[in-house]
Design an enzyme around this catalytic site. Structure first.
Site: not given
Length: 230
Positions: A52, A83, A196-197
């Site tokens: 990322q 996610t 955001c989880t």
């Protein structure tokens, strides 16, 4: 009951919540000792986060797509990316499978609209807040998206990766998020997406003066709806 496939480990802290929420919800609806048939591919999040940072999204899309196809071959009848951030590569994942990919922003938008709201504040990683893939999906549902200012975005992102993904829950970080929520409210947000989880580990309803919409809960419950045919 249909089999749920989960692309997890990003981070495992929230993936564990998915597993628990899905099974608790199935038991609640069906009773007894019923539990859900779940297949999970759990990634090494350190490797994912490095890609990322490097902007290697095509490689990430290939990795998740291959894993999703593997889950489908093993019997998964729907795929969840556990996610928000990795929904940036959702089109690549969807193209790798023939079963449905359950996009995390859809149950969020449906729940938000059902509550009578149209302007949603976004708390998430900087990728999810700053890049168009997530806000555009919400806009397709007719929602206006309000994101934190740049200085807030940087700290929100840091707390997610340096603390929450490592299982650390700090009071000063909770207070910081509450300050950002108040700012989003002052700018017109009628509710807040915990997009955001991992944020569910830090913030809960009593911390906010406006409604919170937890994508982990909503996504997991939508998976149960699918599995049970509800």
């Amino acid at each position: 009951m249909k089999t749920i496939g989960i692309l997890g480990g990003m981070s495992w802290e929230s993936s564990a919540q998915y597993y628990a929420i899905i099974n608790r919800e199935v038991r609640k609806r069906r009773g007894g000792i019923v539990s859900a048939p779940i297949l999970m591919h759990s990634f090494d999040f350190d490797a994912i986060a490095a890609l990322q940072r490097a902007g290697e999204w095509d490689q990430l899309g290939q990795m998740l797509g291959d894993a999703a196809a593997g889950l489908e071959r093993a019997g998964a009848e729907t795929i969840l990316i556990a996610t928000n951030t990795m929904h940036k590569v959702a089109p690549q994942v969807a193209a790798s499978i023939s079963c449905p990919l359950m996009h995390i922003a859809d149950p969020l938008a449906e729940s938000f609209k059902a509550a009578g709201h149209t302007s949603i504040g976004l708390l998430a990683t900087r990728f999810t807040m700053e890049e168009p893939f997530y806000a555009d999906r919400l806009a397709e549902h007719g929602l206006d998206v309000v994101i934190p200012d740049p200085s807030h975005r940087a700290e929100i992102h840091r707390i997610i990766f340096e603390e929450l993904c490592a299982g650390e829950v700090r009071e000063e970080s909770r207070q910081y998020y509450c300050k950002v929520i108040d700012d989003l409210k002052s700018r017109g947000a009628q509710g807040i997406a915990l997009a955001c989880t991992e944020i569910m580990l830090l913030i809960e309803a009593g911390d906010s003066s406006i409604p919170l919409f937890d994508t982990t809960q909503l996504h997991a419950r939508a998976a149960v709806d699918f599995a049970l045919g509800d």
